[in-house]
Every structure is written in structure tokens, then in C-alpha cells.
Design an enzyme around this catalytic site. Structure first.
Site, PDB file in Angstrom:
ATOM      1  CG  HIS A  60      -5.125   3.480   0.536  1.00 59.51           C
ATOM      2  ND1 HIS A  60      -4.593   2.836   0.686  1.00 59.51           N
ATOM      3  CD2 HIS A  60      -6.558   3.297   0.266  1.00 59.51           C
ATOM      4  CE1 HIS A  60      -5.491   2.042   0.418  1.00 59.51           C
ATOM      5  NE2 HIS A  60      -7.032   2.351  -0.235  1.00 59.51           N
TER       6      HIS A  60
ATOM      7  CG  ASP B 232      -2.260   0.584   0.633  1.00 54.43           C
ATOM      8  OD1 ASP B 232      -2.302   2.169   0.361  1.00 54.43           O
ATOM      9  OD2 ASP B 232      -3.471  -0.437   0.940  1.00 54.43           O
TER      10      ASP B 232
ATOM     11  CB  SER C 283      -9.314   0.152   0.086  1.00 52.14           C
ATOM     12  OG  SER C 283      -8.910   0.384  -1.776  1.00 52.14           O
TER      13      SER C 283
END
Length: 458
Positions: free
Chosen positions: A165, A101, A327
Site C-alpha cells: 500500500h 503508511d 487512499s
């Protein structure tokens, strides 16, 4: 008079035509289509989950199981029956999850104790220096000081999350439990390997190359599960082969179905759509079990649905916030896989995948959206393992002390008046459900995952 009317009519037609054309162009630009191919897509950017709110504090409402303040705010945990799942297992530090990520906040109060520590880069070297920062490749794996993972964007061990994120995904999977702070991850006991493949502050990076390198690192360093929230419309043989190598090692690959608002059966999205046995493709649902309008779907390509709307999790700077997307749903399934592996550590990727998909809750609104028509159920995925059912769906009817599986833990064991063992009946039904969920598709379309249509598949 006639010519004037003609000109007015012609002008009206032109106005409607060009006005409609303008609206079409605008909508095309605003709504990304997976029929379009671009360098951005092929570069495997993470899915555009966005932060809807952020705070450094969470409401103080302790749970019955843990003293983490924010569990009452986490609708996804309730919908996936996490509390009862934790009564079976809270996970294990022995299960290693690689998160590919945007990096992580290594100092986050809810994450730092669950970070993976590379044994070859931990402790003291011969000179008494800390191996994690001595500038030496102590374990000889080609990466210097990779104590928690590696930054493939900067080619260094600095894992700073410049987006948020990666930290958010890590929190959903494995935020610590019982520390009186923040939230609880799906698998509150786990080891998180951080592999950074994207950084918004580094333009022009080859994200696909970094993705492949991250997968190879995870395989080399012994990860049990790989979580990947990015993707694109372009097939990559190198990426496919890297995931296939993970498959050979028994490593599960949990991939986001994507947020392109389209049907994956028609417009493929990779790596989620590679037809490999170790991949679980996940789409996102809201509290009403409706697939999000932004999420991809497909009865041949998307396996299961999980919570993905306004999910509370960790953010950089010791803060917390809400994000939405496939996600987040992918992280739920990865956490579930970590729990299953902790409970049955002899299971490989394919076996874990079977259990997660077949034990989900069947929902009619998901029938046209996913392969299994199911939403994730953490408790069932774990409880069914104790009922004498093998990973192939075979029922061990004579298993000693087999408790009857039920969605209600307060329901007592019982037998029908005619003497039929209800446990055996329910387990037989589960076996058939397992076979149905994982059986070959009757649709004889070209298999995904290879350009020639000769790849692996169920």
C-alpha cells in the site's frame, strides 16, 4: 385439519423470520458500518485498498511529454489534466511530502531517486563512515540513521513495505518522470519522507500511537505536506492536537475519507473529519465521475473527489499494479498540493487548500457527495495562480501580462465587442467561486474535531 394448517402457517412465519435474520446478520458482517466501534477502528488501520493485478513490466507506449511506458494506461492522470499541469511545473525537490503508511520499496526504480535524504543523516561522519548506516543519531533528533524516514512499528530506520500500500501511494504522488521506466507520479519532482505506522506482519501494534508519532516526526523534520490514508471511527484528542500543531506550522494534511460505504456527516471518520483548516478530506471517483460505492461521502465533511478506481502505480519488488480506494484518490490530491507549493512556495497549507478546492471541476453528480461538488483538476489549480488571483480570492485586474484563463489552451485571448475585459470577468467569477467553495456552512451543526464542539472550523 385446522391445527395442521396452523402449524404449517406458524412454521412458514418462523422460516421467513429466522431466514431474514440470518441474511441481516450476514450482510452486517460483510459490510462494515461506521456506527460500530472497535479496537481495530481506533487503531487507525490503513484503508482496505486491494491489488487487482500486478506485473514487473508495463506496456511500452511512450507519452508525448515523457518516455515512461505506462502513462497511456493512467486514466486518472488524463482526467485530472496532468499533462497540461506539467507544462507549468513538474514539482520541486524542495517540497517535502511525508507519507504515513506501510513503508516503501526503497530500491524501486521509479521511487529511489525521489526519496527524501535527511541532511543530518547524509554524508560522512568524523570517522569517515556513512551517516546513513553508522548507528549514530548524527542530527540529534532522537532517531538513529533516519535518512529516508522512520519505522514506528519496529522503532528502526527499516522501511520495508510488507503490504504494498505505501509503495503504491508513493508512486501516485511522486514516481519519477522521464526515466523510461514504469509510471509518472502527479508530482514527478518531489522529496518523499517515509513514515511507517502499520505492518501486517506485526500483529498487535498500536497503530494510533504510531500515527501520532509519525505526524509529530513530520512536523519536527519540516514536511510541507502529510499524506495519510488510514483512519477510524474513534475521536483521538492526541491525534487531533498533533495535526493542529502541523496546522500552526503551515503543513497541509491530506486525508482519505474512508472506504466504509457511509455518510461521514452522520458517522464520522477520523482524522479526515477533524475540523482543522489544514485538512483536505478526499473521496474516490471512477472514470465516469461517480463516487465509488465503497467510498465515504458527505457534503459537510468530504472536500473533494479524485480518481481512485483501478489506479496503476508502483508495488514492492520493482513491480507495478492496480489498486482501488480513497487512499489512491488522496495521493492524487497530495501530488496536486506538491505541484501548487512548488509553483508558489510562499503559500501555506490553508492557501494551497483554497486553490485546490476552488479550481476543481464542478460536477452535478458530486453535489450530494462532497462539500465543493468538485473533482480535482491539476491544470486549473496551477494555471489560476498565474492569473493575478490571491489566495483569498481577490482579483488583481490590472496585473501586467495577465493571460485569459481558459480550459482550452488553444483558445485565443479575446474581449467582448462592448469592450469588457473577459479576463477580469473570468477572474471575478473565480473569486466568487473561491469564496463559495471555502465559505462557512450555513448548517449550524456541532463542529467536528472536538468532543465538546468548541473546535476550529470555517
Amino acid at each position: 385439519m385446522f391445527s395442521r394448517k396452523l402449524w404449517i402457517a406458524a412454521g412458514g412465519v418462523a422460516l421467513v423470520f429466522f431466514g431474514g435474520l440470518g441474511v441481516y446478520i450476514y450482510q452486517s458482517e460483510q459490510s462494515p458500518s461506521r456506527t460500530q466501534s472497535s479496537k481495530k477502528d481506533s487503531n487507525r488501520l490503513f484503508e482496505n485498498s486491494f491489488i487487482t493485478s500486478q506485473t514487473d513490466k508495463v506496456e511500452d507506449e511512450p507519452s508525448a511529454l515523457f518516455n515512461d511506458p505506462a502513462i497511456s494506461q493512467a486514466w486518472g492522470l488524463k482526467k485530472s489534466d496532468a499533462a497540461r499541469a506539467w507544462s507549468i511545473t513538474k514539482g520541486s525537490k524542495e517540497i517535502l511530502v511525508a507519507i504515513i503508511d506501510t513503508g516503501i520499496d526503497e530500491k524501486h526504480e521509479d521511487l529511489h531517486d525521489n526519496l527524501w535524504n535527511n541532511p543530518g543523516e547524509s554524508g560522512k561522519d568524523a570517522q569517515g563512515r556513512d551517516k546513513a548506516s553508522n548507528g549514530v543519531d548524527d542530527d540529534g533528533n532522537g532517531f538513529i540513521d533516519d535518512v529516508h524516514g522512520w519505522n514506528f512499528v519496529g522503532n528502526n530506520p527499516k522501511l520495508d513495505d510488507n503490504h504494498g500500500h505505501g509503495t503504491h501511494i508513493a508512486g501516485i504522488i511522486g514516481a519519477e518522470a522521464g526515466n523510461g521506466k514504469g509510471i509518472i507520479g502527479i508530482s514527478p519532482q518531489v522529496s518523499l519522507m517515509v513514515l511507517k505506522y502499520y505492518d501486517p506482519k506485526v500483529p498487535g501494534a498500536d497503530n494510533l500511537k504510531n500515527t501520532v508519532a509519525s505526524i509529530k516526526y513530520a512536523v519536527k523534520m519540516g514536511a510541507n505536506i502529510i499524506n495519510y490514508s488510514g483512519g477510524g471511527t474513534e475521536f483521538s484528542q492526541e491525534e487531533h492536537d498533533a495535526i493542529q500543531e502541523a496546522e500552526k506550522k503551515g503543513i497541509l494534511f491530506v486525508a482519505a475519507a474512508g472506504n466504509e460505504r457511509s455518510n461521514s456527516d452522520q458517522h464520522h471518520y477520523y482524522p479526515a473529519d477533524y475540523k482543522l483548516r489544514n485538512i483536505i478530506s478526499v473521496t474516490a471517483i471512477d472514470p465516469a465521475t461517480q463516487v465509488l460505492s465503497s467510498s465515504n461521502y458527505g457534503v459537510d465533511t468530504v472536500d473533494i473527489a479524485a480518481p481512485g478506481q483501478n489506479i496503476l502505480s508502483c508495488l514492492p519488488g520493482n513491480s507495478y499494479g492496480y489498486m482501488t480506494g480513497t487512499s489512491q484518490a488522496t495521493a492524487f490530491v497530495t501530488g496536486a498540493a506538491a505541484l501548487v507549493m512548488a509553483h508558489k512556495q510562499n503559500f501555506n497549507a490553508e492557501e494551497v487548500k483554497r486553490y485546490i478546492l476552488s479550481t476543481g471541476d464542478a460536477q452535478t453528480q458530486l453535489a450530494s457527495k462532497t462539500r465543493t461538488s468538485r473533482q480535482l483538476n491539476l491544470f486549473k489549480a496551477l494555471a489560476i495562480l498565474d492569473q493575478g488571483v490571491s489566495a483569498t480570492g481577490v482579483v488583481a485586474v490590472n496585473t501586467q501580462n495577465m493571460e485569459r484563463f481558459t480550459a482550452d489552451p488553444n483558445e485565443k485571448n479575446s474581449r467582448a465587442e462592448d469592450g469588457v475585459d473577459q479576463t477580469a470577468s473570468q477572474m471575478s467569477q473565480f473569486g466568487r467561486s473561491l469564496i463559495n467553495a471555502m465559505g462557512s456552512s450555513t448548517n449550524k451543526k456541532t463542529k467536528l474535531g472536538t468532543q465538546q464542539g468548541t473546535g476550529e472550523g470555517f
